[in-house]
Write a protein that holds these residues in place. Sequence first.
Motif, PDB file in Angstrom:
ATOM      1  N   PRO A 176       0.815  -1.224   0.000  1.00 27.58           N
ATOM      2  CA  PRO A 176       0.000   0.000   0.000  1.00 27.58           C
ATOM      3  C   PRO A 176       0.847   1.271   0.000  1.00 27.58           C
ATOM      4  N   GLY A 177       0.561   2.156  -0.937  1.00 26.31           N
ATOM      5  CA  GLY A 177       1.244   3.437  -0.999  1.00 26.31           C
ATOM      6  C   GLY A 177       2.629   3.403  -1.616  1.00 26.31           C
ATOM      7  N   ASP A 178       3.090   2.262  -2.069  1.00 25.13           N
ATOM      8  CA  ASP A 178       4.433   2.142  -2.642  1.00 25.13           C
ATOM      9  C   ASP A 178       4.414   2.553  -4.120  1.00 25.13           C
ATOM     10  N   ALA A 179       5.041   3.702  -4.414  1.00 21.32           N
ATOM     11  CA  ALA A 179       5.059   4.220  -5.790  1.00 21.32           C
ATOM     12  C   ALA A 179       6.373   3.946  -6.500  1.00 21.32           C
ATOM     13  N   THR A 180       7.220   3.084  -5.932  1.00 20.55           N
ATOM     14  CA  THR A 180       8.539   2.834  -6.502  1.00 20.55           C
ATOM     15  C   THR A 180       8.461   2.367  -7.951  1.00 20.55           C
ATOM     16  N   TRP A 181       7.555   1.431  -8.213  1.00 19.30           N
ATOM     17  CA  TRP A 181       7.457   0.894  -9.573  1.00 19.30           C
ATOM     18  C   TRP A 181       7.048   1.976 -10.570  1.00 19.30           C
ATOM     19  N   LEU A 182       6.197   2.904 -10.135  1.00 20.58           N
ATOM     20  CA  LEU A 182       5.756   3.962 -11.042  1.00 20.58           C
ATOM     21  C   LEU A 182       6.901   4.896 -11.398  1.00 20.58           C
ATOM     22  N   GLU A 183       7.766   5.163 -10.446  1.00 17.79           N
ATOM     23  CA  GLU A 183       8.871   6.089 -10.707  1.00 17.79           C
ATOM     24  C   GLU A 183       9.743   5.598 -11.854  1.00 17.79           C
ATOM     25  N   ALA A 184       9.883   4.281 -11.970  1.00 18.33           N
ATOM     26  CA  ALA A 184      10.706   3.733 -13.052  1.00 18.33           C
ATOM     27  C   ALA A 184      10.146   4.079 -14.424  1.00 18.33           C
ATOM     28  N   TRP A 185       8.826   4.245 -14.522  1.00 16.70           N
ATOM     29  CA  TRP A 185       8.226   4.563 -15.821  1.00 16.70           C
ATOM     30  C   TRP A 185       8.553   5.980 -16.274  1.00 16.70           C
ATOM     31  N   ARG A 186       8.960   6.842 -15.364  1.00 19.40           N
ATOM     32  CA  ARG A 186       9.255   8.233 -15.733  1.00 19.40           C
ATOM     33  C   ARG A 186      10.481   8.339 -16.648  1.00 19.40           C
ATOM     34  N   ASP A 187      11.240   7.268 -16.751  1.00 15.11           N
ATOM     35  CA  ASP A 187      12.358   7.256 -17.691  1.00 15.11           C
ATOM     36  C   ASP A 187      11.894   7.160 -19.141  1.00 15.11           C
ATOM     37  N   HIS A 188      10.587   6.951 -19.344  1.00 12.75           N
ATOM     38  CA  HIS A 188      10.035   6.773 -20.696  1.00 12.75           C
ATOM     39  C   HIS A 188       9.050   7.910 -20.973  1.00 12.75           C
ATOM     40  N   ALA A 189       9.601   9.108 -21.106  1.00 15.51           N
ATOM     41  CA  ALA A 189       8.793  10.319 -21.230  1.00 15.51           C
ATOM     42  C   ALA A 189       7.950  10.352 -22.497  1.00 15.51           C
ATOM     43  N   GLN A 190       8.276   9.493 -23.475  1.00 16.18           N
ATOM     44  CA  GLN A 190       7.490   9.479 -24.700  1.00 16.18           C
ATOM     45  C   GLN A 190       6.111   8.853 -24.514  1.00 16.18           C
ATOM     46  N   MET A 191       5.900   8.130 -23.415  1.00 14.93           N
ATOM     47  CA  MET A 191       4.609   7.486 -23.171  1.00 14.93           C
ATOM     48  C   MET A 191       3.557   8.520 -22.762  1.00 14.93           C
ATOM     49  N   THR A 192       2.349   8.345 -23.280  1.00 16.95           N
ATOM     50  CA  THR A 192       1.263   9.270 -22.950  1.00 16.95           C
ATOM     51  C   THR A 192       1.008   9.297 -21.446  1.00 16.95           C
ATOM     52  N   ALA A 193       1.019   8.148 -20.798  1.00 18.03           N
ATOM     53  CA  ALA A 193       0.759   8.092 -19.359  1.00 18.03           C
ATOM     54  C   ALA A 193       1.774   8.900 -18.571  1.00 18.03           C
ATOM     55  N   VAL A 194       3.031   8.844 -18.984  1.00 19.54           N
ATOM     56  CA  VAL A 194       4.093   9.581 -18.290  1.00 19.54           C
ATOM     57  C   VAL A 194       4.001  11.065 -18.610  1.00 19.54           C
ATOM     58  N   ARG A 195       3.796  11.368 -19.855  1.00 21.73           N
ATOM     59  CA  ARG A 195       3.749  12.773 -20.292  1.00 21.73           C
ATOM     60  C   ARG A 195       2.628  13.545 -19.583  1.00 21.73           C
ATOM     61  N   ARG A 196       1.520  12.852 -19.311  1.00 24.14           N
ATOM     62  CA  ARG A 196       0.389  13.514 -18.647  1.00 24.14           C
ATOM     63  C   ARG A 196       0.342  13.243 -17.145  1.00 24.14           C
ATOM     64  N   ASP A 197       1.338  12.567 -16.632  1.00 27.42           N
ATOM     65  CA  ASP A 197       1.437  12.234 -15.204  1.00 27.42           C
ATOM     66  C   ASP A 197       0.249  11.386 -14.741  1.00 27.42           C
ATOM     67  N   ASN A 198      -0.162  10.467 -15.596  1.00 32.29           N
ATOM     68  CA  ASN A 198      -1.260   9.566 -15.248  1.00 32.29           C
ATOM     69  C   ASN A 198      -0.708   8.247 -14.695  1.00 32.29           C
ATOM     70  N   LEU A 199      -0.005   8.347 -13.574  1.00 26.72           N
ATOM     71  CA  LEU A 199       0.598   7.193 -12.909  1.00 26.72           C
ATOM     72  C   LEU A 199      -0.033   7.084 -11.520  1.00 26.72           C
ATOM     73  N   PHE A 200      -0.705   5.960 -11.262  1.00 26.03           N
ATOM     74  CA  PHE A 200      -1.503   5.855 -10.052  1.00 26.03           C
ATOM     75  C   PHE A 200      -1.187   4.591  -9.268  1.00 26.03           C
ATOM     76  N   VAL A 201      -1.139   4.739  -7.946  1.00 29.61           N
ATOM     77  CA  VAL A 201      -1.005   3.600  -7.039  1.00 29.61           C
ATOM     78  C   VAL A 201      -2.370   3.273  -6.473  1.00 29.61           C
ATOM     79  N   VAL A 202      -2.726   2.000  -6.493  1.00 28.28           N
ATOM     80  CA  VAL A 202      -3.963   1.545  -5.862  1.00 28.28           C
ATOM     81  C   VAL A 202      -3.598   0.579  -4.733  1.00 28.28           C
ATOM     82  N   ASP A 203      -4.436   0.489  -3.744  1.00 28.64           N
ATOM     83  CA  ASP A 203      -4.179  -0.405  -2.615  1.00 28.64           C
ATOM     84  C   ASP A 203      -4.295  -1.850  -3.110  1.00 28.64           C
TER      85      ASP A 203
END
Length: 298
Positions: free
Chosen positions: A242-269
């Motif tokens: 719960p609350g661990d966003a570590t995996w999402l941070e790794a995706w920020r290395d791929h700025a060409q992705m729409t999800a990253v470009r719009r900051d649509n990265l979400f952690v769910v419980d």
Amino acid sequence: MPRRLFGWPGFWLALLCGLAGQAPADEVCAIDDADREVCLAAPANRIVTLSPSLTELLFAAGAGVRLVGTVDFSDYPPEAAELPRVGRHDRLDLEALLALEPDLVVAWISGNPREQLDRLRLLGVPLFLSETRDVEGVAESLERLGRLAGSEASAAAAAATFREGTRALRAEYRAASPVRVFYQVWEQPLMTVNGDHWISQALALCGGENVFAEAPSRVPRIGLEAVLARDPEAILTGGAGPGDATWLEAWRDHAQMTAVRRDNLFVVDPSLVQRATPRLLAGTRAICEDLEVVRERR
């Protein structure tokens, strides 16, 4: 035709009653997820569950007072923490389990060691094999477990509440614009779910489209390039907890992705989404809120 099995204390009673042409008055039966008809001479009073999700389901079905043991990481509801442990879901302590003298063991088909379940079966321990595969399966599991535990009324009420909640979400988001979503189950190896999985169905209730819906495996291993090629509009994950966003941070290395470009990265419980229990309804509502944020950012 489902195979018919009797719980061990009631086997001879059931046999004698059958010879007399009468079924035991208190006999209860349910079809498990291996298509076996499990019959007990009376509702189970000493139940052991072999996964955290199954523990939750039994409590939700009104049968928590009948639980006498479970496995590690069974942490919900809080009362589950007081139950004796019989090992982990992937390595059971059979000696500890048998010492509890269960009249029903509820097992996880794909998560418990098959050889250990076979051993329990050979010893005559009554097994109900469970493998919830979709959203509706949560309600169905509640009903069947409630039947075996003698808590049918509570189980039926919980199942009805769950079904009504999913119907309400479906109606609320029926006209919502689609959002292409990648749901990350694990990091190394990179894993997701296909369209048959309850997580994918939860996404669909919110207007989400699983970008790996067509994968042949329910929980496939995938490559980074496959995710990049599908260019999801949002990435969701339960992370390592719960609350661990570590995996999402790794995706920020791929700025060409729409999800990253719009900051649509979400952690769910993960306990609300990755366990097939009534709390999946709360997890789905949280997903729906995240996807509304995605729509606002277009």
